[in-house]
Design an enzyme around this catalytic site. Structure first.
Site, mmCIF file in Angstrom:
data_model
loop_
_atom_site.group_PDB
_atom_site.id
_atom_site.type_symbol
_atom_site.label_atom_id
_atom_site.label_comp_id
_atom_site.label_asym_id
_atom_site.label_seq_id
_atom_site.Cartn_x
_atom_site.Cartn_y
_atom_site.Cartn_z
ATOM 1 N N GLY A 18 2.751 4.151 13.657
ATOM 2 C CA GLY A 18 3.532 2.950 13.954
ATOM 3 C C GLY A 18 3.113 2.316 15.274
ATOM 4 O O GLY A 18 2.981 1.097 15.378
ATOM 5 N N LYS A 21 0.856 -1.194 0.000
ATOM 6 C CA LYS A 21 0.000 0.000 0.000
ATOM 7 C C LYS A 21 0.889 1.240 0.000
ATOM 8 O O LYS A 21 1.488 1.594 1.007
ATOM 9 C CB LYS A 21 -0.917 0.057 1.223
ATOM 10 C CG LYS A 21 -2.000 1.119 1.028
ATOM 11 C CD LYS A 21 -2.661 1.572 2.307
ATOM 12 C CE LYS A 21 -1.983 2.731 2.976
ATOM 13 N NZ LYS A 21 -1.885 3.967 2.183
ATOM 14 N N GLU A 67 9.620 16.079 15.466
ATOM 15 C CA GLU A 67 9.969 15.926 14.050
ATOM 16 C C GLU A 67 9.142 16.912 13.214
ATOM 17 O O GLU A 67 7.916 16.880 13.241
ATOM 18 C CB GLU A 67 9.671 14.499 13.596
ATOM 19 C CG GLU A 67 10.096 14.244 12.171
ATOM 20 C CD GLU A 67 9.751 12.838 11.690
ATOM 21 O OE1 GLU A 67 8.605 12.395 11.889
ATOM 22 O OE2 GLU A 67 10.624 12.198 11.087
ATOM 23 N N GLU A 97 9.514 1.259 10.734
ATOM 24 C CA GLU A 97 10.523 2.292 10.460
ATOM 25 C C GLU A 97 9.835 3.628 10.630
ATOM 26 O O GLU A 97 8.980 3.996 9.819
ATOM 27 C CB GLU A 97 11.051 2.154 9.026
ATOM 28 C CG GLU A 97 11.845 0.893 8.776
ATOM 29 C CD GLU A 97 13.128 0.821 9.584
ATOM 30 O OE1 GLU A 97 13.604 1.870 10.058
ATOM 31 O OE2 GLU A 97 13.638 -0.293 9.754
ATOM 32 N N CYS A 116 13.355 10.760 6.975
ATOM 33 C CA CYS A 116 13.203 10.316 8.367
ATOM 34 C C CYS A 116 14.481 10.543 9.158
ATOM 35 O O CYS A 116 14.435 10.848 10.336
ATOM 36 C CB CYS A 116 12.791 8.859 8.395
ATOM 37 S SG CYS A 116 13.851 7.838 7.361
ATOM 38 N N GLY A 164 6.546 4.915 8.304
ATOM 39 C CA GLY A 164 5.681 6.077 8.452
ATOM 40 C C GLY A 164 5.916 6.742 9.792
ATOM 41 O O GLY A 164 6.998 6.622 10.380
ATOM 42 N N SER A 165 4.906 7.418 10.270
ATOM 43 C CA SER A 165 5.063 8.202 11.494
ATOM 44 C C SER A 165 5.066 7.307 12.730
ATOM 45 O O SER A 165 4.500 6.209 12.729
ATOM 46 C CB SER A 165 3.919 9.207 11.600
ATOM 47 O OG SER A 165 2.690 8.508 11.643
ATOM 48 N N THR A 166 5.667 7.800 13.779
ATOM 49 C CA THR A 166 5.688 7.057 15.044
ATOM 50 C C THR A 166 4.271 6.872 15.581
ATOM 51 O O THR A 166 3.931 5.811 16.109
ATOM 52 C CB THR A 166 6.584 7.806 16.051
ATOM 53 O OG1 THR A 166 7.928 7.752 15.557
ATOM 54 C CG2 THR A 166 6.533 7.192 17.431
ATOM 55 N N GLU A 167 3.456 7.888 15.399
ATOM 56 C CA GLU A 167 2.072 7.823 15.897
ATOM 57 C C GLU A 167 1.335 6.626 15.277
ATOM 58 O O GLU A 167 0.747 5.807 15.983
ATOM 59 C CB GLU A 167 1.406 9.137 15.480
ATOM 60 C CG GLU A 167 0.048 9.380 16.039
ATOM 61 C CD GLU A 167 -0.594 10.586 15.349
ATOM 62 O OE1 GLU A 167 0.101 11.285 14.576
ATOM 63 O OE2 GLU A 167 -1.794 10.784 15.560
HETATM 64 P P1 NAD Z 1 1.922 8.218 8.159
HETATM 65 O O1 NAD Z 1 2.232 7.361 9.332
HETATM 66 O O2 NAD Z 1 0.827 9.185 8.258
HETATM 67 O O3 NAD Z 1 1.581 7.307 6.879
HETATM 68 C C1 NAD Z 1 2.431 6.287 6.430
HETATM 69 C C2 NAD Z 1 1.609 5.215 5.750
HETATM 70 O O4 NAD Z 1 0.741 4.617 6.700
HETATM 71 C C3 NAD Z 1 0.706 5.739 4.623
HETATM 72 O O5 NAD Z 1 0.692 4.775 3.588
HETATM 73 C C4 NAD Z 1 -0.652 5.818 5.306
HETATM 74 O O6 NAD Z 1 -1.729 5.706 4.427
HETATM 75 C C5 NAD Z 1 -0.598 4.615 6.225
HETATM 76 N N1 NAD Z 1 -1.478 4.669 7.389
HETATM 77 C C6 NAD Z 1 -1.931 5.766 8.046
HETATM 78 N N2 NAD Z 1 -2.750 5.396 9.069
HETATM 79 C C7 NAD Z 1 -2.787 4.034 9.051
HETATM 80 C C8 NAD Z 1 -3.443 3.055 9.858
HETATM 81 N N3 NAD Z 1 -4.220 3.391 10.867
HETATM 82 N N4 NAD Z 1 -3.249 1.760 9.562
HETATM 83 C C9 NAD Z 1 -2.459 1.384 8.542
HETATM 84 N N5 NAD Z 1 -1.833 2.261 7.732
HETATM 85 C C10 NAD Z 1 -1.984 3.565 7.985
HETATM 86 O O7 NAD Z 1 3.305 8.889 7.803
HETATM 87 P P2 NAD Z 1 3.592 9.976 6.676
HETATM 88 O O8 NAD Z 1 3.193 11.296 7.184
HETATM 89 O O9 NAD Z 1 3.038 9.494 5.381
HETATM 90 O O10 NAD Z 1 5.188 9.857 6.557
HETATM 91 C C11 NAD Z 1 6.048 10.635 7.275
HETATM 92 C C12 NAD Z 1 6.645 9.842 8.420
HETATM 93 O O11 NAD Z 1 7.320 8.687 7.947
HETATM 94 C C13 NAD Z 1 7.676 10.638 9.168
HETATM 95 O O12 NAD Z 1 7.463 10.505 10.541
HETATM 96 C C14 NAD Z 1 8.987 9.971 8.775
HETATM 97 O O13 NAD Z 1 10.009 10.135 9.692
HETATM 98 C C15 NAD Z 1 8.579 8.569 8.594
HETATM 99 N N6 NAD Z 1 9.531 7.831 7.752
HETATM 100 C C16 NAD Z 1 10.377 6.924 8.335
HETATM 101 C C17 NAD Z 1 11.325 6.239 7.575
HETATM 102 C C18 NAD Z 1 12.269 5.245 8.201
HETATM 103 O O14 NAD Z 1 12.853 4.442 7.473
HETATM 104 N N7 NAD Z 1 12.457 5.259 9.511
HETATM 105 C C19 NAD Z 1 11.408 6.486 6.208
HETATM 106 C C20 NAD Z 1 10.543 7.428 5.650
HETATM 107 C C21 NAD Z 1 9.604 8.093 6.444
#
Ligand code: NAD
Length: 502
Positions: A258, A200, A406, A275, A309, A253-256
């Site tokens: 995650g 996804k 962040e 991640e 990130c 994605g985001s820590t929240e």
């Molecule tokens: P996000 O967590 O909002 O979204 C990431 C993904 O998760 C998207 O595909 C989104 O549709 C999906 N998602 C959202 N809510 C969900 C849920 N309840 N269940 C399942 N999937 C869900 O993050 P973002 O704003 O898209 O990305 C930015 C974040 O990603 C930043 O915090 C960044 O640091 C982090 N990031 C980390 C790495 C790493 O390797 N550590 C790499 C890139 C980005």
């Protein structure tokens, strides 16, 4: 080369793909719409124009994709393929990506806003290299033979060994900042180990994954091995993570989000790799040439508009060098050319979305309210497109929100420090622990500092130096597990112990 709808000529294949306007998603080897018929808009962040409509998958679509992946894993041709067949298919996909590198880079640039040059030489080049690196592992997954003491049966003889078996169906959920690269970080180890995947992409940037679907089809992967569902977190991501046939979630994605996914994963004991976010320090020691440190610090924060990130978003400079280094980073920031990603001269593209631009500008306001001094930048650039000026904030305190949280944009906070103990404590004083860089040629001090830093990656005299062979992941709230390198394979494998009485 095609027309100038995006302000620059693009390859004919990118043009043909983008001209479709209405896209389908890839489930069980077929291109399908959402069962509900719903779709969502995808915008070009440089112009704010709608460039595509993409299916909005819901739980019913996700269920189809997961079942297809489960079928391909359990019974389909994939389950019978030998490791070298998987390797060959992965290499074919990498070759097709290489043949289409311009198309992939242009799609990534238009969809995400990033520089097409960066997309080509970083995102897509690394994606290809990573798939090739992981393809090599398909034939090198091995268990071990074990000597058994069997204390309760001293006369018994046993042959014991371990098998590494693919975990099964992988839900791969990624963020929008490196759409193709993050997808490949998950596809690589999943395919090498023999898993099947439901990918996804982020709702902001689904297009390169859909183009990749075409290449996956062209490469000849059996139906159901890789499925691509498009949609947002709530309607698509959530049903995917809680689906009982999903065996492993690999999330970036985001820590929240995650944390939320980690909790959901526990309900089904689904394996999980997370991640997540970061607030990575750049630590400049006083022996470092200020010009070198400033160039490195600017690259560490402004690359990809700071939407990285592991961006070096906190700059700590030993006191006697502080003013000089900060002034030089600010000079770099002021000189950067802001523009659309397709323009080859662009150094700072737009942020990915209005929401992200508002979030970053919100942090700039918070910084000012809490007393930060804006050395350069500090606001939106222009009034069309989601551009934010590269910004340096000084006069900040360790406890300020702009230092702790962040921002995920082109915003650097700079703080002076006295000694190594102080800077180590400050470097570790956020909830994150993804990356850190140290700038110095004093090996003794560098080596004393490295073990004190709580981060998954420590770079010395470089920042964000990523390589397929080198593990990447976070300490603390930056995540769980590792991607890349051989370490990534562990997350996609179960260990089965076999003991045979002989
Ligand atoms: P996000 O967590 O909002 O979204 C990431 C993904 O998760 C998207 O595909 C989104 O549709 C999906 N998602 C959202 N809510 C969900 C849920 N309840 N269940 C399942 N999937 C869900 O993050 P973002 O704003 O898209 O990305 C930015 C974040 O990603 C930043 O915090 C960044 O640091 C982090 N990031 C980390 C790495 C790493 O390797 N550590 C790499 C890139 C980005």
């Amino acid at each position: 080369m095609g027309n100038f709808e995006f302000g620059q000529a693009i390859s004919s294949r990118a043009q043909e793909f983008l001209a479709r306007k209405n896209h389908s998603m890839f489930i069980n080897g077929a291109w399908v719409n959402s069962q509900s018929g719903k779709s969502f808009e995808v915008l070009d962040p440089a112009t704010e124009k709608v460039i595509a409509h993409v299916p909005a998958a819901n739980a019913a679509d996700v269920d189809l994709a997961v079942r297809a992946a489960a079928e391909a894993f359990e019974r389909g041709p994939w389950s019978k393929m030998r490791p070298n067949d998987r390797e060959r298919l992965m290499l074919k996909l990498a070759d097709l990506m290489e043949q289409n590198i311009d198309t992939l880079s242009e799609i990534e640039s238009i969809d995400n806003g990033k520089s097409a040059v960066v997309a080509k030489f970083v995102d897509i080049t690394l994606s290809i290299a990573f798939l090739r690196y992981m393809a090599g592992w398909a034939t090198k997954i091995e268990g071990s033979t074990l000597e058994v003491s069997a204390l309760f049966n001293p006369d018994g003889k046993f042959h014991a060994y371990t098998r590494r078996e693919p975990v099964g169906v992988v839900a791969a959920i990624v963020a929008w900042n490196f759409p193709m690269l993050l997808a490949c970080w998950k596809l690589g180890p999943a395919l090498a180990t023999g898993c099947t995947v439901v990918l996804k992409p982020a709702e902001q940037t689904p297009l390169s994954a859909l183009f990749l679907g075409q290449l996956i089809e062209e490469a000849g992967f059996p139906a159901g091995v890789i499925n691509i569902v498009t949609g947002d977190g709530e309607s698509t991501g959530a049903p995917l993570t809680s689906h009982p046939l999903v065996n492993k979630i690999s999330f970036t994605g985001s820590t929240e989000v995650g944390k939320l996914i980690g909790r959901v994963a526990m309900d089904n004991m689904t394996r999980v790799t997370l991640e997540l976010g970061g607030k990575s320090p750049v630590i400049v020691l006083d022996d470092c040439d200020p010009a070198v440190a400033a160039a490195g610090a600017a690259q560490a924060i402004f690359f990809n508009q700071g939407q990285v990130c592991s961006a070096g978003s906190r700059l700590y400079v030993q006191k006697k060098q502080f003013d000089r280094v900060v002034a030089e980073v600010a000079d770099v920031a002021k000189s950067m050319k802001i523009g659309a990603g397709l323009d080859p001269n662009t150094q700072i593209g737009p942020l990915v979305s209005q929401e992200q631009m508002d979030r970053v500008c919100g942090y700039l306001d918070i910084g000012r309210q809490q007393g930060a001094e804006v050395v350069t930048g500090g606001q939106r650039a222009g009034d069309i497109g989601y551009f934010v000026q590269p910004t340096v904030l000084a006069g900040v305190q360790q406890k300020m929100r702009v230092v702790q949280e962040e921002i995920f944009g082109p915003v650097l906070v700079a703080l002076p420090y006295d000694d190594l103990d102080e800077v180590a404590a400050w470097a570790n004083d956020t909830p994150y622990g993804l990356g850190a860089s140290i700038w110095s040629n004093d090996l003794s001090r560098v080596n004393r500092l490295i073990p004190k830093i709580k981060a998954g990656s420590v770079w010395v005299n470089c920042h964000n130096m990523l390589d397929p062979a080198v593990p990447f992941g976070g300490f603390k709230l930056s995540g769980y597990g590792r991607e890349m390198g051989k370490y990534a394979l562990d997350g996609f494998l179960e260990t089965k112990a076999v003991v045979i009485a002989i």
